[in-house]
Design a protein around this motif. Structure first.
Motif, PDB file in Angstrom:
ATOM      1  N   SER A  95       3.218   3.274   6.806  1.00 52.57           N
ATOM      2  CA  SER A  95       2.125   4.380   6.809  1.00 52.57           C
ATOM      3  C   SER A  95       1.332   4.006   5.624  1.00 52.57           C
ATOM      4  O   SER A  95      -0.058   4.374   5.764  1.00 52.57           O
ATOM      5  CB  SER A  95       3.120   5.402   6.514  1.00 52.57           C
ATOM      6  N   ASP A  96       1.500   3.242   4.524  1.00 49.24           N
ATOM      7  CA  ASP A  96       0.551   2.617   3.576  1.00 49.24           C
ATOM      8  C   ASP A  96      -0.390   1.718   4.223  1.00 49.24           C
ATOM      9  O   ASP A  96      -1.510   1.903   3.950  1.00 49.24           O
ATOM     10  CB  ASP A  96       1.299   2.048   2.413  1.00 49.24           C
ATOM     11  N   GLU A  97       0.126   0.806   4.867  1.00 48.08           N
ATOM     12  CA  GLU A  97      -0.817   0.031   5.634  1.00 48.08           C
ATOM     13  C   GLU A  97      -1.983   0.636   6.523  1.00 48.08           C
ATOM     14  O   GLU A  97      -2.999   0.347   6.485  1.00 48.08           O
ATOM     15  CB  GLU A  97      -0.054  -1.193   6.177  1.00 48.08           C
ATOM     16  N   ARG A  98      -1.212   1.599   7.296  1.00 48.00           N
ATOM     17  CA  ARG A  98      -2.114   2.139   8.458  1.00 48.00           C
ATOM     18  C   ARG A  98      -3.209   3.192   7.494  1.00 48.00           C
ATOM     19  O   ARG A  98      -4.261   3.158   8.196  1.00 48.00           O
ATOM     20  CB  ARG A  98      -1.080   3.216   9.078  1.00 48.00           C
ATOM     21  N   ALA A  99      -2.948   3.514   6.419  1.00 51.81           N
ATOM     22  CA  ALA A  99      -3.886   4.565   5.707  1.00 51.81           C
ATOM     23  C   ALA A  99      -4.998   3.718   5.128  1.00 51.81           C
ATOM     24  O   ALA A  99      -5.974   4.051   4.662  1.00 51.81           O
ATOM     25  CB  ALA A  99      -3.190   5.074   4.579  1.00 51.81           C
ATOM     26  N   THR A 100      -5.006   2.355   5.179  1.00 52.03           N
ATOM     27  CA  THR A 100      -6.027   1.342   4.625  1.00 52.03           C
ATOM     28  C   THR A 100      -6.930   1.085   5.860  1.00 52.03           C
ATOM     29  O   THR A 100      -8.071   0.436   5.391  1.00 52.03           O
ATOM     30  CB  THR A 100      -5.517   0.232   4.236  1.00 52.03           C
ATOM     31  N   LEU A 101      -6.738   1.621   6.898  1.00 47.11           N
ATOM     32  CA  LEU A 101      -7.625   1.421   8.074  1.00 47.11           C
ATOM     33  C   LEU A 101      -9.054   2.189   7.867  1.00 47.11           C
ATOM     34  O   LEU A 101      -8.890   3.346   7.490  1.00 47.11           O
ATOM     35  CB  LEU A 101      -7.151   1.722   9.521  1.00 47.11           C
ATOM     36  N   HIS A 102     -10.027   1.365   7.892  1.00 50.11           N
ATOM     37  CA  HIS A 102     -11.331   2.281   7.398  1.00 50.11           C
ATOM     38  C   HIS A 102     -11.448   2.405   5.964  1.00 50.11           C
ATOM     39  O   HIS A 102     -12.117   3.316   5.667  1.00 50.11           O
ATOM     40  CB  HIS A 102     -11.771   3.415   7.971  1.00 50.11           C
ATOM     41  N   ALA A 103     -10.676   2.007   5.145  1.00 50.88           N
ATOM     42  CA  ALA A 103     -10.275   2.309   3.770  1.00 50.88           C
ATOM     43  C   ALA A 103     -10.235   1.348   2.495  1.00 50.88           C
ATOM     44  O   ALA A 103     -10.382   0.068   3.168  1.00 50.88           O
ATOM     45  CB  ALA A 103      -9.040   3.321   3.593  1.00 50.88           C
ATOM     46  N   ILE A 104     -10.047   1.591   1.555  1.00 47.32           N
ATOM     47  CA  ILE A 104     -10.061   0.601   0.564  1.00 47.32           C
ATOM     48  C   ILE A 104      -8.474  -0.103   0.784  1.00 47.32           C
ATOM     49  O   ILE A 104      -7.446   0.408   1.032  1.00 47.32           O
ATOM     50  CB  ILE A 104      -9.871   1.187  -0.929  1.00 47.32           C
ATOM     51  N   ASP A 105      -8.480  -1.564   0.385  1.00 43.49           N
ATOM     52  CA  ASP A 105      -7.220  -2.348   0.273  1.00 43.49           C
ATOM     53  C   ASP A 105      -6.790  -2.577   1.601  1.00 43.49           C
ATOM     54  O   ASP A 105      -5.605  -2.703   1.712  1.00 43.49           O
ATOM     55  CB  ASP A 105      -6.360  -1.756  -0.650  1.00 43.49           C
ATOM     56  N   GLU A 106      -7.487  -2.866   2.601  1.00 48.83           N
ATOM     57  CA  GLU A 106      -6.969  -3.151   3.914  1.00 48.83           C
ATOM     58  C   GLU A 106      -6.119  -4.506   3.989  1.00 48.83           C
ATOM     59  O   GLU A 106      -6.655  -5.412   3.181  1.00 48.83           O
ATOM     60  CB  GLU A 106      -8.153  -3.173   4.962  1.00 48.83           C
ATOM     61  N   ARG A 107      -5.196  -4.399   4.713  1.00 50.02           N
ATOM     62  CA  ARG A 107      -3.949  -5.658   4.405  1.00 50.02           C
ATOM     63  C   ARG A 107      -3.160  -5.531   5.584  1.00 50.02           C
ATOM     64  O   ARG A 107      -2.759  -4.559   5.915  1.00 50.02           O
ATOM     65  CB  ARG A 107      -3.467  -5.689   2.917  1.00 50.02           C
ATOM     66  N   MET A 108      -2.211  -6.687   5.596  1.00 50.14           N
ATOM     67  CA  MET A 108      -1.273  -6.748   6.268  1.00 50.14           C
ATOM     68  C   MET A 108      -0.259  -7.868   6.048  1.00 50.14           C
ATOM     69  O   MET A 108      -0.830  -8.944   5.479  1.00 50.14           O
ATOM     70  CB  MET A 108      -1.539  -6.987   8.009  1.00 50.14           C
ATOM     71  N   HIS A 109       1.000  -7.811   6.122  1.00 49.30           N
ATOM     72  CA  HIS A 109       1.911  -9.082   6.139  1.00 49.30           C
ATOM     73  C   HIS A 109       1.541 -10.192   6.959  1.00 49.30           C
ATOM     74  O   HIS A 109       1.248 -10.076   8.021  1.00 49.30           O
ATOM     75  CB  HIS A 109       3.383  -8.389   6.128  1.00 49.30           C
ATOM     76  N   VAL A 110       1.703 -11.292   6.345  1.00 52.89           N
ATOM     77  CA  VAL A 110       1.406 -12.581   6.917  1.00 52.89           C
ATOM     78  C   VAL A 110       2.535 -12.599   8.170  1.00 52.89           C
ATOM     79  O   VAL A 110       2.219 -13.061   9.181  1.00 52.89           O
ATOM     80  CB  VAL A 110       1.422 -13.698   6.179  1.00 52.89           C
TER      81      VAL A 110
END
Length: 452
Positions: A420-435
């Motif tokens: 949920s934290d990662e989905r919240a970064t879509l179009h937002a600050i700190d977009e990221r994902m696990h390698v």
């Protein structure tokens, strides 16, 4: 041991390729005069360098200036499939607010905790890179698909979507009617349904419609020291308050119901009893979804969010024209016209002019059974064996909506695990994902292509 070494090398190479692509700021903007098209040319050039077999074995065409269409000839040309993604990204206009600079593609952590940071990781360069890595690896292994496979990469999904429309026109001119189209959309997610401990792989079988609806008030201006009782901005503010107070009605569509039954069957006993009897408990379940989270609320109704406000250019001058832009996502059992009617009834003021720009009706519903669905579902299960595969309605808009004119089998799924934290970064600050999830995405596309 040699196979393990090869896999480690492929994984390390794939990550470096992704980082290279993330560092190219292919930012799309509504005002195309502000777009740095040289960066898009740089991106296309980088793909050719990073994926030499793809560019040697596939026929690559550039459409609408910067959209890409790649044809991988199969043993038989009919029953084509299209794998889609887009390589434009939204702006990151406040880089100082990011933990790591948005276009540096920094990697932190190691092993299962390794994370790659940057604009476009989730939306949607991660999918572009995963598709191309899968194809490059299969080409290296000498694989030839049974049927033609097209790769379709749009360049302005975040704004106009003209690239996807042009790609569809090109495929249509070739007589291509795909048996499967797969674009970005749902993902492997957790903690969406109460009582469900397993991850859910939600596959979009449709997507909500969209319209940017403007509310405009025009009246005489003047000096701010002698304002009338009802200024243009006050009237506009009242309209927005009225609109906010009158939410769109909630309802369950057929994909909603199937999703609740499918995922809810894995909940705790009491909740399972309720979720698998949606028709009986429809009213309390609608109330639950409306309150559970912003995400579940958006699943069951049309939503409207004010995203832009414009009024006077001077602090001491009354606005002669006040405008609000309301980004509206239209439920699949509604229409653009019904949405506009709701706005006018809620605002109830003829001096507030309501108009829609860039309207797009909700997409048709693709089947959640049959060959195309099974291909996607089985490929997900091969890579994410614990995931519950379910249909759902995509809340955002994607390039996939254009492809519904040439295929009834259009699906929306990004093969990445997203918290949920990662989905919240879509179009937002700190977009990221696990390698690790990026690497799983490559395996998903390889698995799917081998089954096509």
């Amino acid at each position: 041991m040699e196979d393990e070494a090869t896999e480690r090398h492929d994984d390390a190479t794939a990550l470096e390729h992704l980082r290279t692509l993330l560092r190219i700021p292919t930012v799309s903007r509504l005002d195309e005069s502000r777009i740095d098209w040289a960066r898009f040319d740089e991106f296309i050039g980088a793909l050719e360098e990073l994926y030499p077999l793809v560019h040697r074995e596939l026929v690559v065409d550039v459409v609408d200036g910067h959209a890409l269409l790649m044809r991988w000839a199969g043993r038989r040309p009919e029953r084509e499939a299209v794998l889609m993604a887009h390589y434009d990204v939204v702006a990151a206009d406040d880089p100082a607010a990011w933990t790591h600079p948005p276009f540096d593609a920094v990697v932190t952590g190691a092993g299962a905790d390794a994370i790659v940071w940057g604009r476009g990781t989730l939306d949607d360069k991660g999918a572009v890179a995963a598709i191309l890595e899968a194809v490059e690896q299969l080409l290296r292994a000498g694989f030839v698909p049974e049927h033609d496979v097209y790769l379709s990469f749009g360049h302005n999904e975040e704004t106009a979507g003209s690239g996807a429309a042009s790609l569809v026109a090109e495929l249509s001119s070739r007589g291509v009617s795909p048996r499967l189209v797969l674009d970005e959309g749902g993902a492997v997610i957790e903690n969406v349904f109460p009582g469900v401990r397993r991850p859910s792989a939600v596959v979009g079988v449709s997507e909500k419609g969209m319209a940017n609806i403007s509310l405009t008030v025009e009246q005489s201006g003047g000096h701010a020291s002698t304002p009338p009782r009802m200024t243009a901005t006050t009237r506009l503010a009242r309209a927005l308050v009225r609109l906010n107070a009158r939410r769109f009605p909630a309802s369950f569509t057929a994909p909603n119901i199937e999703m609740i039954r499918t995922i809810g069957a894995h909940s705790t006993p009491l909740l399972r009893f309720v979720f698998t009897r949606v028709d009986t408990f429809r009213r309390p379940l609608l109330a639950l979804f409306a309150r559970l989270s912003d995400e579940t609320n958006a699943m069951v109704r049309t939503t409207a969010a004010v995203t832009q406000l414009r009024a006077s250019d001077s602090a001491n001058a009354l606005a002669e024209r006040a405008v609000a832009v309301v980004n509206t996502r239209i439920a699949i059992d509604s229409t653009v016209d019904e949405t506009l009617s709701h706005f006018r009834r809620a605002i109830h003021d003829p001096l507030v002019v309501v108009a829609a720009s860039t309207p797009s009706e909700p997409s048709p519903v693709s089947p959640s059974s049959g060959e195309a669905w099974q291909l996607i579902s089985e490929s997900i299960s091969a890579v994410y064996p614990r995931a519950i595969v379910s249909p759902y309605v995509m809340l955002g808009a994607s390039d996939a909506r254009h492809f519904t004119t040439i295929s009834p089998f259009v699906y929306r799924f990004t093969p990445f695990e997203m918290s949920s934290d990662e989905r919240a970064t879509l179009h937002a600050i700190d977009e990221r994902m696990h390698v690790a999830t990026f690497l799983s995405g490559i395996r998903f596309y390889r698995t799917l292509i081998e089954r096509l």
